[in-house]
Design an enzyme around this catalytic site. Structure first.
Site, short mmCIF file in Angstrom:
data_model
loop_
_atom_site.label_atom_id
_atom_site.label_comp_id
_atom_site.label_asym_id
_atom_site.label_seq_id
_atom_site.Cartn_x
_atom_site.Cartn_y
_atom_site.Cartn_z
CB THR A 60 35.10 16.78 -35.58
OG1 THR A 60 35.06 16.24 -34.27
CG2 THR A 60 33.72 16.65 -36.22
CD GLN B 139 29.29 12.96 -27.33
OE1 GLN B 139 28.92 12.40 -26.31
NE2 GLN B 139 29.75 12.31 -28.38
CG HIS C 92 48.46 32.33 11.97
ND1 HIS C 92 49.32 32.49 10.88
CD2 HIS C 92 49.26 32.13 13.04
CE1 HIS C 92 50.56 32.39 11.30
NE2 HIS C 92 50.56 32.15 12.59
#
Length: 888
Positions: A135, A308, A840
């Protein structure tokens, strides 16, 4: 009409192929009433493709990028630099320059601009790609704008962008670049707003970061920012940061960092009314896009500008609800030791199995909801019962300690206490249904002879299995799907009624042995050994049977070499063809006849069974051969039984020496006998379920073959991407939209990358709690489930089929289900990321007498394979004793 430039009013969300993610979102924002967007235009992706095509070497450079190892910083740097320098040397074609100049003049030739890259793989729902390209701010002048556009194009190949695309499966030739050219705003304050809390995931809380000057410094992490949180137009939190620097625009162009004066450093950047006004704008934007947004904003004068907005891609999906009430959902995958994503058919099957929360047996339960490819149980109806609110947090730790603590934390919150669900009283009919089970548990504890319990349970399960097989073989087509739905709905009630009185008695006697030992003797020193090698555990028997297979193989070198390179499709034919194969074949056939329906993640019907992928057991067989002597596994089991008997005798002798010792010993003897006789039943319900799921899977694949023959589906496995009702409809109509399979496959691949939370609210908040154990510095805390301490080499195993273990290694895994049982004889200790006292891995660890700690968050990432660690199964701690053996 311009082919290279589009103005914001000409752009919407469907323009992504032409203007990339950032450009499409800006165009869409400009159409939302009440949202101010600085004017600008986008240089289209066609301009980029025409630009790069002017050179002769672009295709070759692009191809060379595909060979770059993203883990090699040097390769990345070199390849990226070559590509960027090449693009920066190219001239922008005249037609492109002309359109950019015209747009620049129309938007304002005397203005300053922000020039940003906008890739077609950017700001997407599944991957943000944020910050991968460059940018340029406060760009002034025609030449500078054109040069910034070219530099943006080149930034498609920054080192970070190349690596990010490789890691996320995007080809470099699949991504194109647009460039956003937008008039600059010179704000007093700027920042970022998430319309959902990015830390907890709560969709009702807006989180705002604010600092002085341009927002680019905040986005880049150069400055500190205030944090504000808003919920329902109420300011929940203000955290004022010390803001020492700001980024501002320079008069001649570009930006500069300037120091902030002393008193202003701790001044609140946004006033309270402005915080609430900004949060309202965020809700409007979120409502327009239909999903939580990450928004860049700035305040100039009294005007908020939106620079944005992109979807937030890091939030875990929220289970759906149909009302405004606050719901609590808990994962069913964590107690079941299977946290992987499920395919649609697996989800449909499990929702059909649950007998409650539906209008008919064939329907799917509303109590289970899919989110992120996992199933979550809505606890809200249960929390309406005061007694359940009290008891549930105490019961859940048996399955998963952190799950129980999460529910306790939620119930204890002021907002829940202030507005709990409307209270319900236990229905008399429900009590009547539960009474036989409760009575059965009590009878089993108080009764005398349990020696035939396991055999009776086995006979019952075998009879039910035969009946269900006959029911499925008697029909076909849509009627078979109806039968499948009916059988699924019957499984839990049938096996629960038979097994829970046994399993419940086994669990309660274990806790009673522990409690009474502490009360009468001050310790439970014998408890660890008492659970070793009980009779009748189908999963333990499966592990012993696999040891028998290994013993059959060990004397045949050609078979061992064959197994190292065997393939699933040719496994049996290849085995018969090698020397010794015929001799070991009966052992393999017997094992797969008894246990071939099992596998890892076996509650998901769509997962492969061992019968389908026999090579998945090869690592366990080879490790057994390497680490054990012939018959050692059977000897170890018998030794465990002897040790348990001796421990029981010691405990009883100690009790006899206490006051009223004869009565105490008699009572304890009964508890021990009951526990050892019945704890083997703990694995039977799941074994019963898996056996039936295997029958159903075979029936569904038969129907899938018919759909393929009729041209409805392309492959039999395509049926895994459909629900049971959809399969029935496809059979009835002979039609199905195959494009849905691709869509669901892509969703599954995204979901597979997510880390599912244990507990999540309907507002999207992930409830996180700390383990009960107090960790020492550098130690990892979890739940202690099998006492003792052991040191050894960590073997971090993510997938059973890739397991490589030696005797004495410590198994570190995301979870263990019955499919992992073959590794337990090798393991000196166990660490898992999920689990509880009676899941288990915990039960099997106690049977083998190995220390175990479960519920250790991110254990497979925090512990490195090969590190030496200490597992304290008494206190629930794992200590890393040496540095990472391979820090690269």
């Amino acid at each position: 009409m311009n082919q290279y430039v589009l103005y914001f009013p000409e752009i919407d969300r469907f323009s992504l192929p032409r203007v990339g993610g950032k450009g499409a979102n800006l165009g869409e924002l400009s159409h939302i009433p009440g949202i101010a967007v600085p004017p600008g235009f986008c240089v289209s992706t066609k301009a980029y493709t025409d630009f790069v095509s002017t050179g002769q070497d672009f295709a070759a450079l692009l191809q060379s990028l595909a060979a770059v190892d993203p883990r090699s910083l040097e390769e990345l740097k070199s390849a990226g630099e070559r590509m960027r320098n090449y693009l920066l040397s190219l001239a922008i074609p005249a037609p492109i320059q002309q359109e950019i100049r015209a747009a620049w003049r129309q938007t304002g030739s005397d203005a300053a601009y922000a020039v940003r890259s906008s890739a077609t793989a950017e700001d997407l729902p599944g991957a943000s790609f944020a910050g991968q390209q460059d940018t340029f701010l406060n760009v002034k002048g025609e030449r500078e704008v054109l040069d910034s556009v070219r530099r943006c194009w080149a930034s498609l190949f920054t080192d970070r962008a190349i690596a990010y695309r490789r890691q996320n499966g995007f080809g470099h030739d699949q991504v194109q670049l647009s460039v956003v050219v937008q008039r600059m705003v010179f704000p007093e304050v700027s920042g970022i707003m998430f319309t959902a809390d990015p830390v907890t995931g709560n969709r009702k809380i807006a989180a705002i970061d604010a600092s002085f000057g341009l927002g680019e410094a905040l986005v880049s992490g150069l400055v500190s920012a205030d944090l504000y949180q808003v919920k329902a137009d109420q300011l929940l939190k203000k955290q004022i940061a010390r803001k020492t620097v700001a980024m501002t625009a320079k008069p001649e162009g570009g930006t500069a960092r300037v120091a902030i004066a002393g008193p202003q450093q701790t001044a609140q950047a946004l006033a309270d009314p402005d915080i609430l006004r900004l949060a309202g704008l965020g809700r409007s934007i979120e409502a327009h896009f239909g999903t939580a947004q990450d928004i860049e904003w700035c305040l100039a004068g009294r005007q908020f500008y939106i620079l944005q907005s992109r979807p937030v891609t890091t939030l875990y999906p929220v289970p759906p609800v149909s009302d405004a009430q606050l719901h609590l959902f808990i994962s069913i995958g964590h107690p079941q030791m299977m946290t992987d994503a499920l395919k649609p058919l697996g989800i449909s099957v499990l929702r059909t199995i649950v007998p409650a929360g539906k209008d008919s047996p064939q329907a799917e339960s509303d109590l289970l909801q899919e989110a992120g490819g996992r199933l979550y149980l809505d606890l809200t109806p249960l929390l309406a019962y005061p007694r359940v609110r009290k008891v549930l947090p105490e019961l859940l730790p048996v399955a998963d300690e952190l799950l129980g603590r999460s529910v306790q934390e939620f119930i204890g919150r002021p907002e829940f206490q202030a507005a709990p669900p409307p209270e319900r009283k236990l229905d008399l009919a429900l009590i009547q249904k539960a009474f036989p089970t409760a009575f059965g548990i009590l009878k089993n504890i108080l009764g005398h002879d349990q020696s035939r319990a396991i055999a009776e349970l086995n006979r019952f399960s075998a009879g039910q299995l035969r009946a269900n097989r006959d029911r499925l073989q008697a029909v076909s087509g849509p009627e078979r799907i109806t039968r499948i739905q009916e059988i699924l709905a019957s499984l839990l009630p049938v096996i629960a009624a038979k097994a829970i009185p046994y399993v419940g008695a086994a669990f309660l006697t274990y806790k009673l042995i522990e409690t009474l030992s502490h009360r009468w003797l001050g310790d439970a020193a014998e408890l660890r050994a008492i659970s070793k090698s009980p009779p009748g555990n189908v999963t333990t028997e499966m592990g012993l049977a696999l040891g028998d297979v290994a013993d059959a193989v060990r004397s045949h070198p050609a078979v061992i070499e064959y197994l190292k390179q065997a393939a699933d499709r040719t496994f049996w034919d290849g085995l018969k063809a090698v020397p010794g194969g015929a001799e070991v074949l009966p052992a393999f056939q017997d094992f797969f006849a008894r246990y071939g329906m099992r596998g890892t993640g076996e509650i998901d019907l769509t997962r492969p069974r061992w019968r389908e992928v026999p090579t998945s057991l090869v690592p366990s067989i080879l490790s057994h051969i390497q680490s054990f002597q012939p018959g050692q596994h059977r000897h170890a089991f018998r030794a465990g039984k002897t040790e348990a008997e001796l421990a029981a005798a010691r405990l009883l002798n100690r009790l006899r020496e206490t006051p009223a010792g004869f009565l105490k010993a008699r009572r304890m003897k009964r508890l021990i006998e009951t526990h050892r006789a019945l704890i083997g039943a703990r694995e039977h319900p799941k074994y019963f379920m898996v056996q039936n799921l295997d029958l159903i899977k075979q029936a569904l694949l038969q129907e899938a073959a018919a759909l393929v023959a009729g041209g409805v589906l392309e492959h039999p496995e395509d049926i895994f991407w459909l629900s049971l009702p959809e399969i029935k409809t496809a059979m009835e109509t002979r039609r199905f939209d195959r494009s849905l399979i691709g869509v669901r496959r892509e969703k599954f691949e995204r979901d597979a990358k997510l880390s599912p939370p244990r507990a999540i609210t309907s507002e999207g908040e992930i409830i996180t709690v700390k383990p009960g154990a107090q960790a020492q510095p550098g130690a990892l805390a979890g739940s202690p489930v099998s006492a003792g301490t052991v040191e050894g080499r960590a073997r971090v195993i993510l997938r059973l089929e890739e397991a490589r273990m030696d005797k004495g290694d410590i198994l570190v895994a995301p979870y263990t289900d019955p499919g992992w049982t073959p590794l337990f004889p090798l393991a000196a200790g166990l660490v898992t990321e999920v689990g509880g006292l009676m899941t288990h891995g915990s039960v099997v660890a106690r049977e083998y007498g190995i220390p175990a700690v479960v519920g250790v968050d991110n254990a497979t990432r925090r512990i490195r394979d090969g590190q030496r660690i200490r597992v304290d199964g008494t206190r629930g701690l794992v200590e890393i004793l040496e540095p990472d053996p391979d820090p690269t």
